[in-house]
Design an enzyme around this catalytic site. Structure first.
Site, short mmCIF file in Angstrom:
data_model
loop_
_atom_site.label_atom_id
_atom_site.label_comp_id
_atom_site.label_asym_id
_atom_site.label_seq_id
_atom_site.Cartn_x
_atom_site.Cartn_y
_atom_site.Cartn_z
N SER A 123 -14.62 38.70 4.82
CA SER A 123 -15.92 39.29 5.17
C SER A 123 -16.89 39.26 3.99
O SER A 123 -18.04 38.82 4.12
CB SER A 123 -15.72 40.74 5.61
N GLY A 124 -16.45 39.72 2.83
CA GLY A 124 -17.34 39.83 1.67
C GLY A 124 -17.66 38.47 1.08
O GLY A 124 -18.83 38.17 0.77
N CYS A 164 -9.75 43.55 12.26
CA CYS A 164 -10.64 44.17 13.25
C CYS A 164 -10.70 43.42 14.60
O CYS A 164 -10.58 44.03 15.66
CB CYS A 164 -12.08 44.24 12.73
N LYS A 220 -7.38 43.00 16.57
CA LYS A 220 -6.99 44.37 16.93
C LYS A 220 -7.80 44.88 18.11
O LYS A 220 -7.26 45.42 19.07
CB LYS A 220 -7.19 45.28 15.71
N GLU A 226 -4.00 53.20 15.65
CA GLU A 226 -4.54 52.19 16.58
C GLU A 226 -3.40 51.39 17.21
O GLU A 226 -3.40 51.15 18.42
CB GLU A 226 -5.50 51.27 15.83
N ARG A 270 4.55 60.96 6.94
CA ARG A 270 5.08 61.97 6.00
C ARG A 270 4.14 63.17 5.86
O ARG A 270 4.57 64.26 5.50
CB ARG A 270 5.33 61.33 4.64
N ARG A 289 -5.62 61.23 7.58
CA ARG A 289 -6.04 61.98 6.39
C ARG A 289 -7.51 61.71 6.08
O ARG A 289 -7.98 60.58 6.17
CB ARG A 289 -5.18 61.56 5.19
N ASP A 319 -12.38 44.85 -0.21
CA ASP A 319 -11.11 45.58 -0.31
C ASP A 319 -10.43 45.44 -1.66
O ASP A 319 -9.48 46.16 -1.96
CB ASP A 319 -10.14 45.09 0.77
N ALA A 368 -15.18 54.08 12.94
CA ALA A 368 -14.52 54.31 14.22
C ALA A 368 -13.03 54.11 14.05
O ALA A 368 -12.59 53.34 13.19
CB ALA A 368 -15.05 53.34 15.26
N HIS A 419 -29.27 61.19 31.25
CA HIS A 419 -28.39 61.86 32.21
C HIS A 419 -28.00 60.91 33.34
O HIS A 419 -28.84 60.14 33.78
CB HIS A 419 -29.14 63.08 32.76
N GLU A 478 -25.29 62.80 26.20
CA GLU A 478 -26.36 63.79 26.26
C GLU A 478 -25.92 65.11 25.64
O GLU A 478 -26.73 65.92 25.20
CB GLU A 478 -26.85 64.00 27.70
P1 FAD Z 1 -10.57 39.91 3.33
O1 FAD Z 1 -11.28 39.89 4.63
O2 FAD Z 1 -9.17 40.39 3.33
O3 FAD Z 1 -10.64 38.45 2.75
C1 FAD Z 1 -9.98 38.08 1.60
C2 FAD Z 1 -9.63 36.61 1.70
O4 FAD Z 1 -9.24 36.14 0.42
C3 FAD Z 1 -8.43 36.34 2.61
O5 FAD Z 1 -8.81 35.38 3.58
C4 FAD Z 1 -7.34 35.80 1.68
O6 FAD Z 1 -6.54 34.80 2.31
C5 FAD Z 1 -8.17 35.21 0.56
N1 FAD Z 1 -7.51 35.15 -0.74
C6 FAD Z 1 -6.80 36.13 -1.35
N2 FAD Z 1 -6.44 35.73 -2.59
C7 FAD Z 1 -6.94 34.49 -2.76
C8 FAD Z 1 -6.92 33.57 -3.84
N3 FAD Z 1 -6.37 33.87 -5.02
N4 FAD Z 1 -7.49 32.34 -3.67
C9 FAD Z 1 -8.10 32.02 -2.49
N5 FAD Z 1 -8.16 32.87 -1.44
C10 FAD Z 1 -7.60 34.09 -1.59
N6 FAD Z 1 -12.51 47.17 9.13
C11 FAD Z 1 -13.50 47.61 9.93
O7 FAD Z 1 -14.64 47.77 9.47
N7 FAD Z 1 -13.27 47.90 11.26
C12 FAD Z 1 -12.06 47.74 11.82
O8 FAD Z 1 -11.88 48.00 13.02
C13 FAD Z 1 -11.01 47.25 11.01
N8 FAD Z 1 -9.78 47.05 11.54
C14 FAD Z 1 -8.78 46.55 10.75
C15 FAD Z 1 -7.55 46.35 11.32
C16 FAD Z 1 -6.50 45.87 10.56
C17 FAD Z 1 -5.17 45.67 11.19
C18 FAD Z 1 -6.72 45.57 9.19
C19 FAD Z 1 -5.61 45.04 8.34
C20 FAD Z 1 -7.96 45.76 8.61
C21 FAD Z 1 -9.00 46.25 9.39
N9 FAD Z 1 -10.27 46.48 8.85
C22 FAD Z 1 -11.27 46.98 9.64
C23 FAD Z 1 -10.54 46.26 7.42
C24 FAD Z 1 -11.25 44.93 7.18
O9 FAD Z 1 -10.51 43.88 7.75
C25 FAD Z 1 -11.41 44.71 5.68
O10 FAD Z 1 -12.07 45.83 5.12
C26 FAD Z 1 -12.23 43.46 5.38
O11 FAD Z 1 -11.63 42.32 5.94
C27 FAD Z 1 -12.35 43.28 3.86
O12 FAD Z 1 -13.03 42.09 3.57
P2 FAD Z 1 -12.78 41.35 2.17
O13 FAD Z 1 -13.77 40.24 2.14
O14 FAD Z 1 -12.79 42.33 1.08
O15 FAD Z 1 -11.30 40.79 2.26
#
Ligand code: FAD
Length: 470
Positions: free
Chosen positions: A33-34, A66, A69, A201, A218, A224, A322, A360, A455, A460
């Site tokens: 995502s980022g 996300c 899921k 979930e 636990r 939390r 993350d 959510a 309504h 509401e």
């Molecule tokens: P990521 O999306 O994890 O992307 C990191 C990428 O880096 C990965 O593709 C990985 O393969 C790659 N990578 C790692 N190390 C290397 C490397 N050294 N070289 C090259 N590539 C590498 N968030 C929500 O907002 N709503 C939700 O409903 C939600 N549901 C979720 C459900 C589950 C089961 C999970 C596990 C997470 C959920 N999240 C949700 C959280 C969300 O997925 C993360 O917050 C988000 O994906 C973080 O984005 P990111 O770019 O930091 O990392």
């Protein structure tokens, strides 16, 4: 912390290596995502961008978070819809659920999305490298597959986090959310360890799809950090739905016995199940990334410390999502990636503010929450005013469903500002997004009150709560 202005983007040179010897303006490690957002926006600002992804473009959210899921959540809720339909005159033949169709269809949709992500990157001329990449210096990144050393003006670390495993004997027999999306068969009985949002979930998903579910946590409450009313309600509703919720207990060990897994709990009891799923947290993916060599020391949880511009203590290296200790949510990672691109290449230094993040939980019933919990509001302001309502949705009248919608508004007693809103019930996630807009604008309870109601809706109730409950 201030942005350390030692690096200024001057536009990219057209040659493969520009005057300062950089092969690229931005090297993004991680196509989630980022990373994807940062890469696209930076390229749109005219930067030359490379992005390395070791698994699949789209990252956790799209591939195993996300999106899949939510698809599974939708699938799980049809069980209720079939039951509810009868009260409205429908005769529903005994429904049959096929796990393999669900997973196949889900996989096809994830493949489609991955292609969309990839082609969007390609359209903006981001160079995608299908490889692991590691940091080798303030401006150096090693592309592991080819061994190439790339010199980058800026490096963005967006490698996300990995699910923690269970540190108990037999813990390796447990799956995590990563594998749960690819099970070849729906477990008849699954034991889920953890009390966070992923755990609850998946408990809702498996229960809805017909599995027996045991949830072991636990702590003495689920979720939390959420408002206590939400924690209590979810636990009660899950128990009423037949989910075995065991709080204040831990898994001691797991053994494979025949075709089953035997899980010994800290209360001495044993559960014999088909699958154990660990949902006990996620750790930043920083191991082996070469950070220390570049002068970055992750914190005790493995997270990369950054300032409010997502800049690490090495001025040319940034980190988003993350892999930091910011809230682990997709919109947060996206917002941060966008901000870094604007800061570095858009001429708009953009600090990140992590306040009022609506979130959510896609449990069933769903949860939406934004702002302070009652406990946090009391801690911060001493006295606060609480408005709350518990009611039966109109749909539940004919369906006969016992479930109730719950809404709570926390307001400041003198400024009247809405400090927190917490909802449990149908479409709570959709509702809380819009409540988040109002709160971001600084809405007061009086603003809610003068808003005309829609309504008949559950929403509401949010604008018609008149009498404080405290
Ligand atoms: P990521 O999306 O994890 O992307 C990191 C990428 O880096 C990965 O593709 C990985 O393969 C790659 N990578 C790692 N190390 C290397 C490397 N050294 N070289 C090259 N590539 C590498 N968030 C929500 O907002 N709503 C939700 O409903 C939600 N549901 C979720 C459900 C589950 C089961 C999970 C596990 C997470 C959920 N999240 C949700 C959280 C969300 O997925 C993360 O917050 C988000 O994906 C973080 O984005 P990111 O770019 O930091 O990392």
């Amino acid at each position: 912390m201030e942005l350390i202005k030692s690096e200024v983007f001057q536009g990219s040179a057209s040659s493969a290596q520009n005057a300062e010897g950089f092969d690229t303006d931005l090297f993004v490690i991680g196509g989630g995502s980022g990373g994807v957002r940062a890469a696209r926006i930076a390229a749109g600002h005219g930067a030359r961008v490379m992005l390395a992804e070791e698994h699949r473009v789209g990252g956790t959210c799209v591939i195993r978070g996300c999106v899949p899921k939510k698809l599974l959540v939708y699938a799980s809720r049809f069980a209720h819809d079939f039951r509810d339909a009868e009260g409205f005159g429908w005769t529903v033949p005994t429904p049959h659920f096929d796990w393999n169709s669900l997973i196949t269809n889900k996989d096809a949709e994830i493949d489609r999305l991955e292609n969309v992500y990839q082609s969007n990157l390609e359209k903006t001329k981001v160079e995608i490298l299908r490889s692991r990449a590691v940091v080798e210096g303030a401006h150096e990144v090693r592309v592991v597959k080819t061994g190439r050393l790339v010199r980058a003006r800026f490096i963005l670390i967006a490698v996300g986090a990995n699910p923690s495993t269970l540190p108990v004997p037999g813990g390796d027999l447990a799956i995590t959310s990563n594998e749960a999306f690819y099970l070849t068969k729906r477990p008849d009985h699954v034991l889920i360890v953890g009390g966070g949002y992923i755990s609850v979930e998946f408990a809702g998903i498996f229960a809805g799809l017909g599995s027996r579910v045991t949830l072991v946590h636990r702590g003495d409450k689920l979720l939390r950090g959420f408002d206590h009313a939400i924690q209590d309600r979810l636990g009660d509703t899950y128990r009423k739905r037949g989910i075995e919720v065991l709080l204040g207990r831990k898994v001691e060990d797991i053994r494979k016995v025949g075709g089953f897994l035997e899980v010994r709990l800290s209360d001495g009891t044993i559960r014999r199940v088909d699958e154990v799923m660990a949902a006990t947290g996620r750790k930043p993916h920083t191991k082996g990334l070469g950070l220390e060599g570049a002068g970055i020391v992750p914190d005790d949880d493995g997270a990369i410390p950054v300032n409010d511009h997502c800049q690490t203590k090495v001025p040319s290296i940034y980190a988003v999502g993350d892999v930091t200790n910011h809230p682990h949510l997709t919109p947060v990672a996206i917002r941060e990636g966008h901000a870094v691109a604007d800061t570095l290449f858009g001429g708009r230094p953009t600090p990140i503010v992590h306040e009022l993040i609506p979130t959510a939980v896609f449990s069933t019933p769903e949860i939406g929450t934004v702002g302070l919990t009652e406990a946090a509001a009391r801690h911060q302001y001493g006295h606060v005013t609480i408005f709350q309502a518990t009611f039966r949705d109109m749909k539940a009248t004919l369906s006969g469903s016992e479930e109730r919608t719950f809404m709570k508004l926390i307001t400041h007693p003198s400024t009247d500002k809405v400090l927190g809103v917490h909802i449990v019930g149908h479409e709570a996630a959709e509702l809380i997004q819009l409540v988040g807009v109002a709160m971001t604008m600084g809405a007061t309870k009086a603003d809610f009150d003068r808003t005309m109601a829609v309504h008949p809706t559950a929403a509401e109730e949010l604008v018609t709560m008149r009498t404080p409950s405290n």
